[in-house]
Design a protein around this motif. Structure first.
Motif, PDB file in Angstrom:
ATOM      1  N   ARG A 190      27.663  -7.176  -8.983  1.00 52.88           N
ATOM      2  CA  ARG A 190      27.947  -5.925  -8.265  1.00 52.88           C
ATOM      3  C   ARG A 190      27.076  -4.798  -8.794  1.00 52.88           C
ATOM      4  O   ARG A 190      26.591  -3.965  -8.027  1.00 52.88           O
ATOM      5  N   THR A 191      26.851  -4.770 -10.094  1.00 55.29           N
ATOM      6  CA  THR A 191      25.993  -3.745 -10.692  1.00 55.29           C
ATOM      7  C   THR A 191      24.576  -3.857 -10.147  1.00 55.29           C
ATOM      8  O   THR A 191      23.955  -2.849  -9.785  1.00 55.29           O
ATOM      9  N   SER A 230      23.711  -5.053  -7.296  1.00 52.24           N
ATOM     10  CA  SER A 230      23.768  -4.573  -5.909  1.00 52.24           C
ATOM     11  C   SER A 230      23.820  -3.049  -5.854  1.00 52.24           C
ATOM     12  O   SER A 230      23.154  -2.429  -5.013  1.00 52.24           O
TER      13      SER A 230
END
Length: 151
Positions: free
Chosen positions: A29-30, A32
């Motif tokens: 997620r980071t 992204s």
């Protein structure tokens, strides 16, 4: 019959596996978010340039040598990223007053504004999640992340 220690070890192993899975999701997620944030600052800004730019913005200034050490990057990679950031109008550079061989790098006012907006919006999203936790849970998470950062 299962030994009591074996049950405890299995519980820890399961919890550790769950933690690793969630850390992998956080890292994905980071990545992204970095990509999304870089595009919001400038459509042609790659993630590596975004990371360097955010560091320079937070530090106030830096030089290529500091960036190479901080991010464990080859100096040629940093040099290409710095040149690209300058071409995109996100970075200014001038000779270091103490050592003319070095260039002092600073984020442009436009870059600072764009980065502040990205941080503000991400901070709002993060706060919405953190508000679901008790102070004790936040302290425990903070301790866990501190310890993990030292591994």
């Amino acid at each position: 019959m299962i030994a009591p220690d074996a049950v405890g070890t299995a519980d820890v192993d399961t919890a550790l596996s769950d933690l690793q899975a969630h850390l992998n999701l956080i890292f994905a997620r980071t990545r992204s978010l970095w990509k999304e944030s870089a595009a919001r600052v400038h459509p042609e800004l790659p993630v590596a340039g975004y990371k360097l730019l955010t560091f320079i913005d937070r530090a106030g200034s830096a030089n290529a040598h500091e960036l190479a050490e901080r991010f464990d990057m080859d100096k040629s990679v940093v040099s290409r990223q710095v040149r690209m950031l300058e071409e995109l109008g996100l970075l200014d550079s001038h000779p270091d007053e103490r050592d003319g061989r070095l260039r002092v790098l600073t984020a442009t006012p436009g870059a600072c504004t764009a980065l502040a907006e990205v941080r503000r919006e991400y901070g709002t999203r993060l706060r919405a999640v953190i508000d679901q936790l008790t102070p004790r849970e936040i302290e425990a998470a903070s301790k866990a992340f501190r310890l993990l950062s030292e591994v």
